[in-house]
Design a protein around this motif. Structure first.
Motif, PDB file in Angstrom:
ATOM      1  N   SER A  94       0.826  -1.212   0.000  1.00  0.00           N
ATOM      2  CA  SER A  94       0.000   0.000   0.000  1.00  0.00           C
ATOM      3  C   SER A  94       0.856   1.257   0.000  1.00  0.00           C
ATOM      4  O   SER A  94       0.581   2.211  -0.734  1.00  0.00           O
ATOM      5  CB  SER A  94      -0.924   0.003   1.221  1.00  0.00           C
ATOM      6  N   VAL A  95       1.889   1.267   0.835  1.00  0.00           N
ATOM      7  CA  VAL A  95       2.775   2.442   0.901  1.00  0.00           C
ATOM      8  C   VAL A  95       3.449   2.680  -0.448  1.00  0.00           C
ATOM      9  O   VAL A  95       3.535   3.823  -0.924  1.00  0.00           O
ATOM     10  CB  VAL A  95       3.824   2.254   2.013  1.00  0.00           C
ATOM     11  N   VAL A  96       3.905   1.601  -1.077  1.00  0.00           N
ATOM     12  CA  VAL A  96       4.565   1.731  -2.387  1.00  0.00           C
ATOM     13  C   VAL A  96       3.604   2.293  -3.433  1.00  0.00           C
ATOM     14  O   VAL A  96       3.945   3.212  -4.188  1.00  0.00           O
ATOM     15  CB  VAL A  96       5.127   0.361  -2.849  1.00  0.00           C
ATOM     16  N   VAL A  97       2.390   1.751  -3.458  1.00  0.00           N
ATOM     17  CA  VAL A  97       1.403   2.200  -4.456  1.00  0.00           C
ATOM     18  C   VAL A  97       0.985   3.645  -4.193  1.00  0.00           C
ATOM     19  O   VAL A  97       0.854   4.446  -5.133  1.00  0.00           O
ATOM     20  CB  VAL A  97       0.171   1.268  -4.459  1.00  0.00           C
TER      21      VAL A  97
ATOM     22  N   LEU B  40      -9.387   5.729   3.924  1.00  0.00           N
ATOM     23  CA  LEU B  40     -10.023   6.576   2.924  1.00  0.00           C
ATOM     24  C   LEU B  40      -8.993   7.418   2.173  1.00  0.00           C
ATOM     25  O   LEU B  40      -9.093   7.594   0.948  1.00  0.00           O
ATOM     26  CB  LEU B  40     -11.063   7.488   3.576  1.00  0.00           C
ATOM     27  N   VAL B  41      -8.004   7.953   2.893  1.00  0.00           N
ATOM     28  CA  VAL B  41      -6.929   8.702   2.236  1.00  0.00           C
ATOM     29  C   VAL B  41      -6.163   7.789   1.280  1.00  0.00           C
ATOM     30  O   VAL B  41      -5.797   8.192   0.165  1.00  0.00           O
ATOM     31  CB  VAL B  41      -5.978   9.315   3.286  1.00  0.00           C
ATOM     32  N   HIS B  42      -5.943   6.554   1.699  1.00  0.00           N
ATOM     33  CA  HIS B  42      -5.292   5.545   0.851  1.00  0.00           C
ATOM     34  C   HIS B  42      -6.088   5.344  -0.443  1.00  0.00           C
ATOM     35  O   HIS B  42      -5.523   5.355  -1.548  1.00  0.00           O
ATOM     36  CB  HIS B  42      -5.190   4.244   1.654  1.00  0.00           C
ATOM     37  N   ASP B  43      -7.403   5.192  -0.328  1.00  0.00           N
ATOM     38  CA  ASP B  43      -8.248   4.930  -1.501  1.00  0.00           C
ATOM     39  C   ASP B  43      -8.273   6.120  -2.459  1.00  0.00           C
ATOM     40  O   ASP B  43      -8.115   5.962  -3.673  1.00  0.00           O
ATOM     41  CB  ASP B  43      -9.667   4.591  -1.056  1.00  0.00           C
ATOM     42  N   VAL B  44      -8.478   7.321  -1.915  1.00  0.00           N
ATOM     43  CA  VAL B  44      -8.563   8.516  -2.757  1.00  0.00           C
ATOM     44  C   VAL B  44      -7.215   8.801  -3.425  1.00  0.00           C
ATOM     45  O   VAL B  44      -7.174   9.199  -4.598  1.00  0.00           O
ATOM     46  CB  VAL B  44      -9.027   9.725  -1.916  1.00  0.00           C
ATOM     47  N   SER B  45      -6.123   8.592  -2.702  1.00  0.00           N
ATOM     48  CA  SER B  45      -4.784   8.834  -3.268  1.00  0.00           C
ATOM     49  C   SER B  45      -4.524   7.933  -4.468  1.00  0.00           C
ATOM     50  O   SER B  45      -4.037   8.399  -5.516  1.00  0.00           O
ATOM     51  CB  SER B  45      -3.707   8.609  -2.201  1.00  0.00           C
ATOM     52  N   ILE B  46      -4.836   6.661  -4.332  1.00  0.00           N
ATOM     53  CA  ILE B  46      -4.610   5.722  -5.441  1.00  0.00           C
ATOM     54  C   ILE B  46      -5.536   6.047  -6.609  1.00  0.00           C
ATOM     55  O   ILE B  46      -5.120   6.013  -7.780  1.00  0.00           O
ATOM     56  CB  ILE B  46      -4.805   4.274  -4.968  1.00  0.00           C
ATOM     57  N   ALA B  47      -6.786   6.380  -6.310  1.00  0.00           N
ATOM     58  CA  ALA B  47      -7.732   6.726  -7.380  1.00  0.00           C
ATOM     59  C   ALA B  47      -7.251   7.956  -8.152  1.00  0.00           C
ATOM     60  O   ALA B  47      -7.276   7.973  -9.397  1.00  0.00           O
ATOM     61  CB  ALA B  47      -9.119   6.968  -6.798  1.00  0.00           C
ATOM     62  N   LEU B  48      -6.789   8.986  -7.444  1.00  0.00           N
ATOM     63  CA  LEU B  48      -6.273  10.182  -8.111  1.00  0.00           C
ATOM     64  C   LEU B  48      -5.009   9.876  -8.910  1.00  0.00           C
ATOM     65  O   LEU B  48      -4.801  10.416  -9.997  1.00  0.00           O
ATOM     66  CB  LEU B  48      -5.989  11.279  -7.082  1.00  0.00           C
ATOM     67  N   GLY B  49      -4.161   9.002  -8.363  1.00  0.00           N
ATOM     68  CA  GLY B  49      -2.952   8.611  -9.089  1.00  0.00           C
ATOM     69  C   GLY B  49      -3.275   7.921 -10.396  1.00  0.00           C
ATOM     70  O   GLY B  49      -2.639   8.179 -11.432  1.00  0.00           O
ATOM     71  N   MET B  50      -4.277   7.041 -10.381  1.00  0.00           N
ATOM     72  CA  MET B  50      -4.683   6.347 -11.605  1.00  0.00           C
ATOM     73  C   MET B  50      -5.323   7.316 -12.604  1.00  0.00           C
ATOM     74  O   MET B  50      -5.112   7.208 -13.820  1.00  0.00           O
ATOM     75  CB  MET B  50      -5.657   5.223 -11.269  1.00  0.00           C
ATOM     76  N   VAL B  51      -6.090   8.279 -12.089  1.00  0.00           N
ATOM     77  CA  VAL B  51      -6.693   9.297 -12.960  1.00  0.00           C
ATOM     78  C   VAL B  51      -5.598  10.116 -13.650  1.00  0.00           C
ATOM     79  O   VAL B  51      -5.677  10.406 -14.843  1.00  0.00           O
ATOM     80  CB  VAL B  51      -7.631  10.214 -12.148  1.00  0.00           C
TER      81      VAL B  51
ATOM     82  N   PHE C 178     -16.218   9.123 -14.607  1.00  0.00           N
ATOM     83  CA  PHE C 178     -16.905   8.684 -13.388  1.00  0.00           C
ATOM     84  C   PHE C 178     -16.758   7.179 -13.195  1.00  0.00           C
ATOM     85  O   PHE C 178     -16.415   6.700 -12.096  1.00  0.00           O
ATOM     86  CB  PHE C 178     -18.379   9.068 -13.476  1.00  0.00           C
ATOM     87  N   ALA C 179     -17.002   6.400 -14.263  1.00  0.00           N
ATOM     88  CA  ALA C 179     -16.938   4.941 -14.167  1.00  0.00           C
ATOM     89  C   ALA C 179     -15.516   4.473 -13.881  1.00  0.00           C
ATOM     90  O   ALA C 179     -15.302   3.548 -13.084  1.00  0.00           O
ATOM     91  CB  ALA C 179     -17.461   4.303 -15.453  1.00  0.00           C
ATOM     92  N   PHE C 180     -14.519   5.091 -14.518  1.00  0.00           N
ATOM     93  CA  PHE C 180     -13.123   4.702 -14.291  1.00  0.00           C
ATOM     94  C   PHE C 180     -12.724   4.946 -12.835  1.00  0.00           C
ATOM     95  O   PHE C 180     -12.082   4.104 -12.196  1.00  0.00           O
ATOM     96  CB  PHE C 180     -12.206   5.488 -15.227  1.00  0.00           C
ATOM     97  N   THR C 181     -13.093   6.108 -12.310  1.00  0.00           N
ATOM     98  CA  THR C 181     -12.778   6.432 -10.914  1.00  0.00           C
ATOM     99  C   THR C 181     -13.407   5.410  -9.967  1.00  0.00           C
ATOM    100  O   THR C 181     -12.768   4.951  -9.001  1.00  0.00           O
ATOM    101  CB  THR C 181     -13.269   7.844 -10.566  1.00  0.00           C
TER     102      THR C 181
END
Length: 323
Positions: free
Chosen positions: A23-26, A168-179, A264-267
């Motif tokens: 998780s930390v790496v991602v 939640l911060v973990h989830d939003v951070s990864i989602a923004l990184g993928m975006v 929206f769907a990708f996020t």
């Protein structure tokens, strides 16, 4: 209906260190992408004008570029395919000319002779409005997380609240990184997806925490790691079914919902995966690392029960005319 039978307890906490390293790496990789590539803000946040044009046959993009050059209104315009070869979007920065002139009519006039087409939509957002939307979007995310922190702390304990916020911060951070990695336009649809991720991930985490609390109440002399393993195992069937059904629905939207709903769907696709993962391998292990003490929790429960009993005794005495 029982699809999965609870037969044995899986040792999730035995893999928690490896999962947290992953998780930390991602998350760090996501921050690196955000710093290096940055977010590709759409018209909603950056301001600008978008014109969606649909042709009856394949859109002649090069011919369109040449035709638009003749009009100074489209001097900074970019043209890209939008979902299918016969549909394109024209993007340009907002200027005073965009506001004082009918962009739709100007587009029709400029593209006359490039083929049969229709103007599907024209969106104009000024830079001031875009900056205000961006500010309010960030504020909505922060307020949502603060509200979640207060709610979970009130319902459970402060360690549970901090664990849920970290997840939640973990989830939003990864989602923004993928975006950022896939250069998805960040607009109000993506913001809606991020807020949906907060709700979905929190719901999953709360269900796990409820089972952990039940296990803590019943298991006075049981180690917290064993309680977490049993609680996560008992919710595994529900988590699997909920996540899979949600994933398939969102994947269907992503594949067949059209270009407009893709951000929206990708996020949400990313959020469903990381939200399910974080409920088990991020939120739960943090309770262990924060030193949640089962015996101390039972002492607090006993003291609370004693206070309630004393209050009830006082009420009974008052109702009976003794006090």
């Amino acid at each position: 209906m029982e699809f999965f039978r609870y037969t044995r307890t899986f040792n999730f906490m035995g893999k928690s260190k490896l999962a947290m390293i992953l998780s930390v790496v991602v998350v760090l990789a996501s921050y690196a992408v955000l710093v290096t590539k940055g977010l590709n803000y759409g018209v909603d946040f950056a301001g600008g004008t978008v014109v969606q044009v649909k042709y009856t046959s394949e859109a002649p993009i090069q011919k369109m570029r040449n035709a638009l050059k003749a009009n100074e209104l489209f001097a900074s315009a970019t043209i890209s395919e939008f979902g299918s070869p016969d549909e394109v979007v024209i993007r340009m920065k907002t200027s005073s000319g965009n506001v004082t002139r009918d962009v739709g009519d100007e587009t029709r006039a400029a593209l006359k002779g490039t083929g049969d087409f229709t103007i599907r939509r024209v969106d104009i957002v000024g830079p001031t409005v875009g900056a205000e939307l961006k500010e309010k979007g960030i504020m909505s995310l922060l307020l949502a997380m603060f509200g979640i922190l207060v709610y979970v702390a009130f319902r459970f304990e402060w360690r549970f609240a901090v664990a849920s916020i970290v997840a939640l911060v973990h989830d939003v951070s990864i989602a923004l990184g993928m975006v950022a990695l896939f250069a998805i336009d960040v607009n109000l649809d993506v913001l809606a997806g991020l807020l949906t991720i907060l709700g979905y991930s929190l719901n999953d985490t709360i269900i796990v925490f409820d089972r952990i609390r039940e296990g803590v109440v019943k298991g006075r002399n049981v180690e917290l790691g064993e309680i977490i393993n049993e609680s996560v195992t008992r919710t595994l069937a529900r988590t699997t079914l909920t996540s899979l059904t949600t994933f398939f629905v969102v994947f269907t939207l992503f594949m067949f919902g059209g270009e407009i709903i893709h951000p929206f769907a990708f996020t949400l696709l990313v959020g469903v995966v990381v939200g399910t993962y974080s409920s088990v391998f991020v939120a739960s292990p943090i309770l262990l690392w924060f030193g949640f003490d089962v015996k101390n929790y039972h002492v607090k429960l006993a003291a609370k029960a004693k206070r309630e009993a004393e209050k009830q005794k006082m009420r009974d005495q008052f109702d009976g005319g003794i006090v």
